[in-house]
Design a protein around this motif. Sequence first.
Motif, short mmCIF file in Angstrom:
data_model
loop_
_atom_site.label_atom_id
_atom_site.label_comp_id
_atom_site.label_asym_id
_atom_site.label_seq_id
_atom_site.Cartn_x
_atom_site.Cartn_y
_atom_site.Cartn_z
N ALA A 256 0.88 -1.17 0.00
CA ALA A 256 0.00 0.00 0.00
C ALA A 256 0.91 1.22 0.00
N ALA A 257 0.33 2.38 0.00
CA ALA A 257 1.15 3.60 0.04
C ALA A 257 0.78 4.38 1.30
N PRO A 258 1.54 4.41 2.35
CA PRO A 258 2.82 3.74 2.58
C PRO A 258 2.66 2.23 2.86
N PRO A 259 3.73 1.44 2.78
CA PRO A 259 3.59 -0.02 2.92
C PRO A 259 3.05 -0.41 4.27
N LEU A 260 2.25 -1.44 4.24
CA LEU A 260 1.57 -1.89 5.45
C LEU A 260 2.17 -3.22 5.87
N GLN A 261 2.41 -3.36 7.16
CA GLN A 261 2.97 -4.61 7.64
C GLN A 261 1.94 -5.29 8.53
N ILE A 262 1.72 -6.55 8.30
CA ILE A 262 0.72 -7.26 9.10
C ILE A 262 1.39 -8.41 9.81
N THR A 263 1.29 -8.43 11.13
CA THR A 263 1.84 -9.53 11.92
C THR A 263 0.68 -10.38 12.40
N TYR A 264 0.70 -11.62 12.00
CA TYR A 264 -0.44 -12.51 12.26
C TYR A 264 0.09 -13.61 13.17
N THR A 265 -0.30 -13.57 14.43
CA THR A 265 0.20 -14.52 15.41
C THR A 265 -0.93 -15.45 15.82
N ARG A 314 -11.58 -8.68 5.43
CA ARG A 314 -11.84 -8.55 4.00
C ARG A 314 -10.62 -8.00 3.26
N LEU A 315 -9.46 -8.49 3.69
CA LEU A 315 -8.22 -8.09 3.06
C LEU A 315 -7.50 -9.38 2.70
N ASP A 316 -7.16 -9.54 1.43
CA ASP A 316 -6.56 -10.79 0.99
C ASP A 316 -5.06 -10.72 1.17
N LEU A 317 -4.52 -11.59 2.02
CA LEU A 317 -3.09 -11.57 2.29
C LEU A 317 -2.27 -11.98 1.08
N SER B 296 -7.32 0.68 -3.70
CA SER B 296 -6.72 -0.12 -4.76
C SER B 296 -7.38 -1.48 -4.87
N GLY B 297 -8.25 -1.82 -3.94
CA GLY B 297 -8.96 -3.08 -4.06
C GLY B 297 -8.35 -4.22 -3.27
N ILE B 298 -7.21 -4.00 -2.62
CA ILE B 298 -6.61 -5.08 -1.82
C ILE B 298 -7.56 -5.42 -0.67
N ALA B 299 -8.16 -4.39 -0.11
CA ALA B 299 -9.22 -4.64 0.87
C ALA B 299 -10.54 -4.42 0.15
N SER B 300 -11.44 -5.40 0.29
CA SER B 300 -12.68 -5.28 -0.47
C SER B 300 -13.54 -4.16 0.07
N ALA B 301 -14.18 -3.47 -0.86
CA ALA B 301 -15.13 -2.43 -0.46
C ALA B 301 -16.50 -3.08 -0.32
N PRO B 302 -17.42 -2.68 0.53
CA PRO B 302 -17.22 -1.64 1.53
C PRO B 302 -16.27 -2.10 2.63
#
Lengths: 363, 336
Positions: A256-265, A314-317, B296-302
């Motif tokens: 993303a802008a800026p880059p996003l870091q996800i820590t999944y424990t 709802r975010l695809d890793l 950008s669609g990485i997270a689905s809307a809504p």
Amino acid sequence: MDPLSESGMRTPHNGAVVQRRSKTRSYRQSYRSCLGTASRLGVTPALTARRLNASRRAAKPQNLADKVNPEHLALLVKAEWQLSYVTPLYQFRHTQLRSYSRQLAAFIVAEKQQGLAVEVSELHNSYRVSLSVVQGLTESEDDAETVLIQIHSKPMFARQDEPQRSVWSGWLTCVHGSPEYLRSLPKDFTCLPLFGSRGPEYLSRVVKSWFQKTFDCCFGSLEINHTSLQWFAALWTDCHSQSHIQHLRMLWTIPAAPPLQITYTVDPQDAWDLWNSVRKEATAAVTEDAASIDLEEVTGFLQALKSHFYRHFRLDLSAGTLQQVSTALGSAKSSGRIKMSNSRHVIATLTLLTECALLRMPI
Amino acid sequence: MYDTSKLLLQRLVRRIPTQMLKATLDKWGRLTVEQRQAMDFTQSKWALTQKLLSVCEVHALSVIMNDNPNQGMWYTFQLLEPENDAQSVELTQFKQQFKCHLSELLRQMSVKIKKHTDEAVWIRIALGSSFSKPNHLKPTYVVHYLQTPYVFVRNLTSKLKPLLSQALTLATRHQGVKEANLSGRNLTSIRDLLMRQYQQVFPTKYHSPPEEEDQPVLNQHIEKEQGGVAAHRRHMAHQAFGDGMLPQLQSAVYMLDTKFRDPNNRTMTEREETFKCVVKFSSINLLESLRSCASSGIASAPVTPLLSSIPLKGRNYFVVTDNTPGPSSQGHQTQN
């Protein structure tokens, strides 16, 4: 590899006269052989397929304490190592380690005097290098014995009686390397494809260039790719019943802008239950071989974790990259750094890494 | 007394990075113009410190209050159940009450209260023990905006926490205080987030095309097919997170304790226990990252309520359980 040695591109150390063919012909031959043409080299099809094993044996924890020198084991386990792959070493003798130690020490001093290996903050006077064999890490006959390299030194202005400290360590190893490949190598070559190092960068460079000069080999950085990281996640989770993993932590970076870091424990017991459920579902149809793990089970496991995440956020890793996997048994980073925290699982980790190194090598 | 102040100043100067030293001394405002000009910043820090000591006889050290506003984490608290006269509390009354209550509870302590131009009341508390003087090197900072229920604290020790809570509730005429589950490095950002002082987008029925975005159209065909969808995504993203510059948050933590539901995996779906995991999002500007993921669609809307709760509820620590549908901000926080 016969065409290569006959081409005269290498001068063996014993100074024997080598058949030299014409330059253009030898160049063509060696160029083609570098591309891995099976017919020329007789290299096994398994390697030219250039894929990681699709299935592997489940890791059995092994008590290495009685097989391996405990000091060496402690050294392996306590630090994080930077990995590289190494092409086969020409005329490397495990019996000449003392002579190699002296040569390497002299080489380091020579490089320093030339101003090539200089680190401003550290002023070291003399270096003592020790190369030793670590026995007990390899099990198969085709694997060469692991070699441990340690550089000791003391600062310029230290007192006489102050002992030398270890300033750099590294190791070369081959654990369960592909037998067809190992057997296909000509007699004079020793294959130790995995190199791990820890310490100042300038010393790593000097050690590598000494090896390259002396044994005519090539070093390259070994990144741990996405599939291997997934294997680590699955293999380590699989060990939970024998050694408590404490957590399964994964680090993803999302562009993303800026880059996003996800820590999944993930809680270890839940990860273990999920892993078992995936194994059951995947092998339902096929006759199950409990000891072997398939790539499908591994990807299924990761997919299940990602879909649990998706259901909430709802975010695809998959849009991001997996950078790091860590448990109490160790941590693996995509930049090529590995830490093996539990001595019982060192062999399993090194097996996977040896395979990565063998695949990454250009020849 | 003089010696300890000297030592203190030495340590303080040593802690400030050299690049920021000049700016900090200017902000300090205690040196006259000539004295400031006399300071030679190309010297080593030790020489500078000696010069500084000779220049100002160190007396008042209630000074470098804002020395590093962006270091260390600020935690937010919320005051609960205001009494009838809570709205009419003004500065002098607050100062007097607060100092009075706190000094009843603690002996060795140094409290300084100052009001800034933006209506924020800054309190600096340095604690000592029965054996030692107040430790000025590790003070606790408290920022409160009068007439709002929010309090921001930095570097709070467990010893001071209950006493501070009590003093605050009494001085502001409330009945209690609780943790507000919002933390960040940048005080102005978390304040802006909480008090909604950033550009928000309200839901509209008819989306107007965004005027400020002037993205070059790369391919006419793609634009025809995807243009509408992309614009809709952008609008939803801005609606969830806001327009323009967003307050800087560094991270958001979700403690997930929900059941694993997957139609493909019967074993886990039938499992009684919940699937426990912790998800931490981090970035240099978290809200910007999330907004860009959504557009950008990485997270689905809504955008899922779990993520949009960050700006909506002004918090970045959540415990998610199955009991309430969607994003629960229930689940009393157990630890922070």
